[in-house]
Design a protein around this motif. Structure first.
Motif, PDB file in Angstrom:
ATOM      1  N   PHE A   1     -10.401   2.661   4.458  1.00 33.98           N
ATOM      2  CA  PHE A   1      -9.993   3.910   3.680  1.00 33.98           C
ATOM      3  C   PHE A   1      -9.436   3.265   2.411  1.00 33.98           C
ATOM      4  CE2 PHE A   1      -6.863   7.036   2.551  1.00 33.98           C
ATOM      5  CZ  PHE A   1      -7.443   8.010   2.840  1.00 33.98           C
ATOM      6  N   ALA A   2     -10.038   3.830   1.306  1.00 35.10           N
ATOM      7  CA  ALA A   2      -9.562   3.178  -0.060  1.00 35.10           C
ATOM      8  C   ALA A   2      -8.471   3.963  -0.486  1.00 35.10           C
ATOM      9  CB  ALA A   2     -10.778   3.563  -1.041  1.00 35.10           C
ATOM     10  N   ALA A   3      -7.233   3.352  -1.001  1.00 39.87           N
ATOM     11  CA  ALA A   3      -5.996   4.009  -1.305  1.00 39.87           C
ATOM     12  C   ALA A   3      -5.611   2.782  -2.497  1.00 39.87           C
ATOM     13  CB  ALA A   3      -5.142   4.224  -0.168  1.00 39.87           C
ATOM     14  N   PRO A   4      -4.829   3.190  -3.276  1.00 38.90           N
ATOM     15  CA  PRO A   4      -4.101   2.338  -4.239  1.00 38.90           C
ATOM     16  C   PRO A   4      -3.068   1.431  -3.399  1.00 38.90           C
ATOM     17  CG  PRO A   4      -4.082   4.526  -5.013  1.00 38.90           C
ATOM     18  CD  PRO A   4      -4.568   4.895  -3.760  1.00 38.90           C
ATOM     19  N   THR A   5      -2.878   0.388  -3.998  1.00 40.16           N
ATOM     20  CA  THR A   5      -1.543  -0.658  -3.280  1.00 40.16           C
ATOM     21  C   THR A   5      -0.398  -0.042  -3.638  1.00 40.16           C
ATOM     22  OG1 THR A   5      -3.045  -2.547  -3.739  1.00 40.16           O
ATOM     23  CG2 THR A   5      -0.580  -2.853  -3.500  1.00 40.16           C
ATOM     24  N   TYR A   6       0.729  -0.011  -2.736  1.00 40.83           N
ATOM     25  CA  TYR A   6       1.776   0.582  -2.772  1.00 40.83           C
ATOM     26  C   TYR A   6       2.559  -0.614  -3.038  1.00 40.83           C
ATOM     27  CZ  TYR A   6       6.394   2.761  -1.714  1.00 40.83           C
ATOM     28  OH  TYR A   6       7.716   3.205  -1.921  1.00 40.83           O
ATOM     29  N   TYR A   7       3.568  -0.480  -4.085  1.00 37.63           N
ATOM     30  CA  TYR A   7       4.459  -1.374  -4.473  1.00 37.63           C
ATOM     31  C   TYR A   7       5.983  -1.202  -4.293  1.00 37.63           C
ATOM     32  CZ  TYR A   7       1.109  -4.638  -6.534  1.00 37.63           C
ATOM     33  OH  TYR A   7       0.034  -5.436  -6.987  1.00 37.63           O
TER      34      TYR A   7
END
Length: 459
Positions: A121-127
């Motif tokens: 499931f594609a999603a941005p990296t959370y920082y």
């Protein structure tokens, strides 16, 4: 107020990056003993402006060079911050709830979806995420560096873009239904963390309220012009139904069983990114959504209806509706059965979902009548300017009736036509499950006096 780059670089260097390092998201091998080896180098910042996407927040890309444990690294991030605006405007925009929802998604819900999908499931990296009094920030990986991009078209996506978007949406909703079936208590806990991000306050700012009401009149006026075959009483019923956007919206998106599931809440072109064929043919191969600030427990049709109304024009949506809707349903059904290891429950069928879609069409048209003009002809304003600019009622009415021109007029008129046809064909009342007696008794509808450009009321 323009972004102060030097101030942002200092903030990232001295405050934020050390925090991201210590939370284990900046490098894989973090050790407190090696903290003294961490040194931030060059940081370059590029502001994301209205030409790329319409946003209520301040956003910029940051390319960061740093050293840790003797190694050199580079990270590319997107920083999203609340604008510096008066407290009243900040509260009206419900920024605290918006950022709370997005942080909850990345920290609590996304890991579960990634596990269900085997990290597919594609999603941005959370920082990083932080909420303070009258300010909030969230920092994500810059997915553009991984080959993802927001479409150049702000609206009117192609059939190929629409089909891949609804398939992805169907899979996402299927994950929610499967989690609800497999782990009902965990699902209840996760969905219970969402805060109402649009309809929590009974009153909205007079400016936004006026824009919404003028949009309804523009939809009615355009329908009379371009599709006079649509019953006038139906148009009036639509206006009456959604006249109080907060009261109607709160009821419409309220979770109703058994259809409620995890929903994005604002699924449209602004909040999705595509990957394309390497041959530069413009063929989309994959998609992911981001900006999870409006996450909610609701009907899945809150997402599908808003996407089709605001990101796809009638020449694609109307001509290919069965194909698009079938794509969505098939992806949802396959996702649910794969993740739950169960057959489809009786309520998950095409006709039930189609009837639910029709119930949400007043909601999506209410949004597109006021928001599509901003997508077609976005104002060249900073976020702070948007919140603080002073306009007279006549100026707001004039802009809301004309912004985006004939493209908007024809599109919202066609959406009214589609809603009328589907309602008639499937015998679905658009005001089903909605109690609008509170406002229908005091005002029947609003109209714009074209001579004075004032919003008037008819009893």
């Amino acid at each position: 107020m323009a972004l102060c780059v030097d101030k942002e670089i200092d903030w990232l260097t001295s405050t934020i990056l050390p925090e991201i390092l210590k939370n284990g998201r900046l490098v894989d091998n973090y050790s407190e003993a090696l903290l003294p080896s961490f040194k931030v180098g060059d940081i370059t910042i590029a502001v994301i402006g209205p030409e790329e996407a319409f946003m209520l927040t301040q956003c910029y890309r940051a390319t960061i060079q740093f050293e840790y444990a003797g190694e050199k690294y580079q990270r590319k991030m997107v920083v999203k911050k609340t604008p510096e605006i008066p407290a009243e405007a900040y509260n009206d925009a419900q920024f605290e709830n918006l950022f709370h929802n997005e942080i909850c998604f990345y920290t609590d819900i996304l890991p579960i979806i990634q596990k269900l999908s085997d990290t597919k499931f594609a999603a941005p990296t959370y920082y990083y995420g932080e909420i303070k009094a009258e300010s909030a920030v969230i920092i994500l990986g810059d997915f553009a560096s991984d080959g993802w991009s927001v479409t150049k078209a702000r609206y009117g996506l192609s059939l190929e873009h629409a089909r891949i978007a609804v398939k992805y949406l169907g899979r996402f909703h299927g994950f929610g239904y499967a989690l609800k079936h497999n782990q009902p208590e965990r699902f209840k806990e996760l969905s219970g963390c969402f805060r109402e991000s649009r309809f929590a306050n009974d009153n909205i700012s007079p400016e936004w309220d006026l824009i919404s009401k003028v949009g309804l009149q523009r939809a009615a006026q355009s329908t009379h012009k371009y599709h006079p075959e649509v019953d006038k009483e139906f148009i009036k019923k639509f206006q009456q139904l959604v006249y109080k956007s907060v009261g109607y919206g709160r009821q419409r998106v309220a979770p109703r069983e058994p259809l409620s599931t995890l929903c994005h809440g604002d699924y449209l072109r602004n909040n999705v990114a595509y990957k394309y064929d390497a041959d530069s043919s413009g063929t989309p191969l994959d998609i992911m959504m981001f900006d999870y600030q409006t996450m909610r427990l609701s009907s899945p049709m809150v997402d599908l209806s808003v996407f089709l109304a605001n990101s796809v024009l009638a020449d694609v949506r109307y001509s290919n509706f069965d194909t698009i809707f079938d794509d969505y349903c098939e992806a949802l059904f396959e996702s649910y059965t794969k993740q739950s290891n169960e057959q489809l429950p009786a309520f998950l069928n095409r006709e039930t979902l189609l009837q639910e879609y029709i119930r949400f069409l007043p909601y999506s048209l209410g949004i597109s009548a006021s928001f599509l003009p901003w997508l077609v002809a976005p104002p060249q304003l900073t976020t702070a300017e948007m919140f603080t600019q002073q306009q007279s009622q006549a100026e707001i009415v004039e802009a809301s009736m004309t912004q985006g021109g004939e493209i908007v007029d024809r599109e919202i008129a066609h959406q009214m036509k589609e809603m009328f046809e589907l309602s008639q064909l499937h015998n679905v009342q658009i005001d089903e499950d909605i109690d609008n007696s509170e406002w229908i008794t005091s005002v029947n509808f609003a109209y714009v006096d074209n001579n004075s450009r004032e919003l008037c009321h008819c009893e």
